[in-house]
Design a protein around this motif. Structure first.
Motif, PDB file in Angstrom:
ATOM      1  N   LEU A  61       0.822  -1.209   0.000  1.00  0.00           N
ATOM      2  CA  LEU A  61       0.000   0.000   0.000  1.00  0.00           C
ATOM      3  C   LEU A  61       0.862   1.268   0.000  1.00  0.00           C
ATOM      4  CD1 LEU A  61      -2.692  -1.264   2.493  1.00  0.00           C
ATOM      5  CD2 LEU A  61      -3.072  -0.730   0.070  1.00  0.00           C
ATOM      6  N   LEU A  62       1.960   1.257   0.748  1.00  0.00           N
ATOM      7  CA  LEU A  62       2.891   2.401   0.743  1.00  0.00           C
ATOM      8  C   LEU A  62       3.520   2.581  -0.630  1.00  0.00           C
ATOM      9  CD1 LEU A  62       4.654   1.911   4.185  1.00  0.00           C
ATOM     10  CD2 LEU A  62       3.338   3.920   3.497  1.00  0.00           C
ATOM     11  N   LYS A  63       3.975   1.493  -1.223  1.00  0.00           N
ATOM     12  CA  LYS A  63       4.610   1.554  -2.552  1.00  0.00           C
ATOM     13  C   LYS A  63       3.632   2.104  -3.592  1.00  0.00           C
ATOM     14  CE  LYS A  63       8.163  -0.304  -3.871  1.00  0.00           C
ATOM     15  NZ  LYS A  63       9.500   0.175  -4.162  1.00  0.00           N
ATOM     16  N   ALA A  64       2.367   1.743  -3.468  1.00  0.00           N
ATOM     17  CA  ALA A  64       1.363   2.180  -4.439  1.00  0.00           C
ATOM     18  C   ALA A  64       0.844   3.594  -4.150  1.00  0.00           C
ATOM     19  CB  ALA A  64       0.192   1.194  -4.446  1.00  0.00           C
ATOM     20  N   GLY A  65       1.174   4.137  -2.990  1.00  0.00           N
ATOM     21  CA  GLY A  65       0.675   5.460  -2.623  1.00  0.00           C
ATOM     22  C   GLY A  65      -0.732   5.434  -2.047  1.00  0.00           C
TER      23      GLY A  65
END
Length: 146
Positions: A100-104
């Motif tokens: 989720l962090l990587k995808a924003g």
């Protein structure tokens, strides 16, 4: 007297996240009024960092049963509470948080704390927090402080 526990969501800019789950950013920003009408003042974290820095947990959405990693660094600077965290990618929820962090899709952190020294301005309704007992920092979906 019941102790008050607060959650203060803070918008944070993810500066980077490594393939090993390391990230860094600000978990709290000083002199900013949040959606709960609280303002954390510079120096508010000094005591708690001196006394229990290694006890501050990295959680998912303030859920005490969902630790997702740990902090390599927590420090107070002129801007706010700076953290370097590491997601434990062997933990399923941490893997999800990483994706989720990587995808924003996750763009916020929130601090869980008990205010220990503060004053209240009756004209503005703002509580100015001079000291807190910080016990956790969470990655959250909806930061309240823009």
């Amino acid at each position: 007297m019941t102790k008050e526990m607060k959650y203060a969501p803070i918008e944070f800019s993810l500066k980077s996240i490594s393939d090993k789950g390391q990230f860094f950013g600000y978990a709290s920003v000083f002199d900013t009024i949040d959606s709960q009408n609280d303002m954390v003042l510079r120096g508010a974290f000094q005591r708690t960092l001196q006394e229990q820095k290694n006890k501050i947990r990295l959680l998912w959405q303030h859920q005490p049963d969902e630790p997702i990693g740990y902090f390599d660094e927590i420090s107070e600077d002129a801007h706010g509470l700076f953290v370097k965290g590491r997601l434990l990618l062997d933990v399923r929820r941490a893997q999800e948080a990483y994706a989720l962090l990587k995808a924003g899709a996750i763009e916020g952190m929130s601090i869980g704390y008990t205010p220990t020294q503060y004053d209240f301005d009756p004209k503005t309704g703002v509580r100015r927090i001079a000291e807190v007992n910080l016990w956790e920092i969470s990655l959250v979906t909806f930061p309240a402080n823009s």
